[in-house]
Design a protein around this motif. Sequence first.
Motif, short mmCIF file in Angstrom:
data_model
loop_
_atom_site.label_atom_id
_atom_site.label_comp_id
_atom_site.label_asym_id
_atom_site.label_seq_id
_atom_site.Cartn_x
_atom_site.Cartn_y
_atom_site.Cartn_z
N MET A 9 -2.53 21.90 -8.33
CA MET A 9 -1.39 21.43 -9.12
C MET A 9 -1.87 20.71 -10.37
SD MET A 9 1.66 18.84 -7.92
CE MET A 9 2.95 18.35 -9.08
N GLU B 210 6.29 19.90 -5.40
CA GLU B 210 5.14 20.73 -5.10
C GLU B 210 4.76 20.63 -3.63
OE1 GLU B 210 4.13 22.78 -7.43
OE2 GLU B 210 2.96 23.69 -5.80
N LEU B 211 4.85 19.44 -3.06
CA LEU B 211 4.56 19.30 -1.63
C LEU B 211 5.52 20.14 -0.81
CD1 LEU B 211 3.77 15.49 -1.08
CD2 LEU B 211 2.17 17.39 -1.22
N ARG C 121 10.02 7.19 0.09
CA ARG C 121 9.85 6.35 -1.08
C ARG C 121 10.89 6.68 -2.14
NH1 ARG C 121 3.66 5.99 -3.11
NH2 ARG C 121 4.19 4.72 -4.91
N VAL D 233 -4.40 20.16 1.90
CA VAL D 233 -3.52 19.43 0.97
C VAL D 233 -4.28 19.07 -0.30
CG1 VAL D 233 -2.18 17.33 0.61
CG2 VAL D 233 -2.03 18.55 2.79
N MET E 106 -2.72 1.41 6.46
CA MET E 106 -1.71 2.19 5.75
C MET E 106 -2.36 3.30 4.91
SD MET E 106 1.36 1.51 6.39
CE MET E 106 2.34 2.11 5.03
N ARG F 290 -7.36 17.78 11.79
CA ARG F 290 -6.78 16.92 10.76
C ARG F 290 -7.58 17.05 9.47
NH1 ARG F 290 -3.02 12.31 9.69
NH2 ARG F 290 -1.85 13.97 10.70
N VAL G 283 5.72 15.78 -7.93
CA VAL G 283 4.79 15.93 -6.81
C VAL G 283 5.55 16.32 -5.54
CG1 VAL G 283 3.14 14.75 -5.31
CG2 VAL G 283 3.07 14.38 -7.78
N PHE H 47 1.03 9.59 -11.30
CA PHE H 47 1.24 9.47 -9.86
C PHE H 47 0.42 10.51 -9.11
CE2 PHE H 47 3.59 10.71 -6.01
CZ PHE H 47 3.51 9.52 -5.32
N MET I 39 6.92 11.41 -9.62
CA MET I 39 6.98 11.47 -8.16
C MET I 39 7.82 12.66 -7.69
SD MET I 39 7.23 7.38 -7.38
CE MET I 39 7.28 7.46 -5.59
N GLU J 267 -6.57 20.06 7.72
CA GLU J 267 -5.26 19.86 7.09
C GLU J 267 -5.38 19.07 5.80
OE1 GLU J 267 -2.70 19.72 11.28
OE2 GLU J 267 -2.86 17.94 10.03
N GLU K 182 3.41 14.58 7.16
CA GLU K 182 3.47 13.13 7.05
C GLU K 182 3.55 12.68 5.60
OE1 GLU K 182 0.09 11.44 9.11
OE2 GLU K 182 0.62 12.57 10.91
N GLN K 183 2.73 13.30 4.76
CA GLN K 183 2.74 12.93 3.34
C GLN K 183 4.10 13.19 2.72
OE1 GLN K 183 -0.37 11.17 3.34
NE2 GLN K 183 -0.25 11.81 1.21
N ASN L 29 1.18 21.96 9.24
CA ASN L 29 0.15 21.03 8.77
C ASN L 29 0.71 19.61 8.92
OD1 ASN L 29 -1.42 19.30 7.12
ND2 ASN L 29 -2.15 21.05 5.91
N ASP L 30 0.27 18.95 10.00
CA ASP L 30 0.84 17.63 10.31
C ASP L 30 0.58 16.62 9.21
OD1 ASP L 30 1.73 18.65 12.64
OD2 ASP L 30 0.24 17.68 13.92
N PHE L 31 -0.60 16.70 8.63
CA PHE L 31 -0.92 15.75 7.56
C PHE L 31 0.02 15.94 6.39
CE2 PHE L 31 -3.24 14.72 3.63
CZ PHE L 31 -3.41 13.36 3.83
N LEU L 32 0.19 17.18 6.00
CA LEU L 32 1.13 17.50 4.91
C LEU L 32 2.52 17.01 5.24
CD1 LEU L 32 1.97 18.95 2.30
CD2 LEU L 32 2.14 21.07 3.62
N LEU M 284 6.59 10.35 1.10
CA LEU M 284 7.05 10.36 -0.29
C LEU M 284 8.57 10.47 -0.36
CD1 LEU M 284 6.45 10.31 -3.24
CD2 LEU M 284 5.85 12.74 -3.17
N MET N 5 0.83 -1.21 0.00
CA MET N 5 0.00 0.00 0.00
C MET N 5 0.86 1.26 0.00
SD MET N 5 -3.17 -0.41 -0.24
CE MET N 5 -3.95 1.07 0.38
N ALA N 6 2.01 1.18 0.65
CA ALA N 6 2.89 2.34 0.71
C ALA N 6 3.65 2.52 -0.59
CB ALA N 6 3.87 2.18 1.87
N MET O 268 4.75 23.73 -1.09
CA MET O 268 3.59 24.04 -0.24
C MET O 268 4.02 24.19 1.21
SD MET O 268 0.08 21.84 0.24
CE MET O 268 -1.20 22.40 1.39
#
Lengths: 223, 223
Positions: B94, A90-91, A158, B87, B59, B80, A87, B147, A84, B83, A150-151, A145-148, A155, A59-60, A94
């Motif tokens: 984008m 861009e992350l 990866r 994103v 995951m 959350r 992206v 992606f 990738m 957030e 983490e994302q 932004n904790d979610f950002l 990535l 999944m990851a 951000m």
Amino acid sequence: MMSDDASALSTAQRLRQEIENDIAAGHLMPGERLDEVSLANRFHVSRTPIREALQQLAMAGMVEIRPRRGAVVASLTPERLYEMFEVMAELEAMCCRLAARRLGPADAVALEKAHRACEAVRQDHDAYYRANEGFHKAIYAASGNDFLAEQARQLQRRLQPYRRLQLRVRNRVQNSFSEHERILAALMAGEGEEAAGIMRPHVQVQGERFSDLIASLKLMGAA
Amino acid sequence: MMSDDASALSTAQRLRQEIENDIAAGHLMPGERLDEVSLANRFHVSRTPIREALQQLAMAGMVEIRPRRGAVVASLTPERLYEMFEVMAELEAMCCRLAARRLGPADAVALEKAHRACEAVRQDHDAYYRANEGFHKAIYAASGNDFLAEQARQLQRRLQPYRRLQLRVRNRVQNSFSEHERILAALMAGEGEEAAGIMRPHVQVQGERFSDLIASLKLMGAA
DNA sequence: CTCATCATTCTTGTATACAAGAAAGTGTCG
DNA sequence: CGACACTTTCTTGTATACAAGAATGATGAG
């Protein structure tokens, strides 16, 4: 005193992290087969939790599971790799924009510290590689932004097996460091768009740098 | 003729999709317990593949697994959620930027078709909700970055249970549609920044709309 | 009547057995 | 000598048994 141990991990999650580390560290190469029995022996567990960990990694995007044919470390095509990185750029851009707006004193201190850590080791590619990671992670965290964050970390992880090769290119470390400097200055000045504008090409792999990446990718022997 | 059946799915992956659908469709609510035995009975399999599916969903952020205490549908805090929408807005922005640059004839046709589908059902909230999804997915695809498109779809899916509530707000459908119109026009004109600038607030949940979301979230009874 | 402690029951975590498909090796025939 | 079919071996997929921790309910003391 109670420690609210929210960080309690199941066995499968620990196994996932271990295998993930091996992939990120380049110990397991793209395309390499992940035999359930071998992994089970290595970690002294049965195949059951190993399989659960592999499903998580699938999944990851770190491994690919072909039904009835086992799991292999995911190997990315040049096209996908480019996507990738696009992206990722861009992350991180951000993160810069948000960080410039929301930067707290603690974040500012952490950023400067991470930057000086980079400066201290800029003669040593491998050490710089690790310090560089710290600088970028400090920016993720500063986004607020904790979610950002983490994302971005996910990535980044990866891409790590591929990113490692990037800094070997001549002068890349020096350029990287001076870009960091400009990004840091922009963030401190609250110039989010400015910081984002420097970050984007800093991360993205274009033109010559992309060709270099593909070349070293072939050296890795990734299918 | 050979059909390169890359779409072969393992049982665990099929199960994941099924459960994921139930979550996205709102059939399984945030906070709800996911009993392994019940799920196993429901799908006529043993607990083993169910557990593998749950690990995958963990995951993906759709469920939360507390060691020794079972899995529950992930429930997001308002912070959350904010957030994640932030994103999501940026990812879609984008997509707009890239789509405007790379738009091919086929993409343009698909976009217009999706837009007209929205127009046709704008009196019906539920139908519009589905058509709206189609329009956004068309933009992801038009970005030319597979992606990115996958990431956008995945996050969209994760937000779906909450997003559903958004369009119920008075006039939201009408506003949404006219925003689509402006986005489409900008894309067709190759004005990526323009399209992105409209998309961002179109997706992001701010101010009043955020309050509305929190209010309906409480109605859901999510912990 | 309330709270705490203990026993019971239920659920999850893990190993293992078995089934079935894929891969590899062997022998035969053209 | 090469290709093809068959057999054997190996690996994955699934169910199930058992162990162990959590939840639940009962019992008794305050």
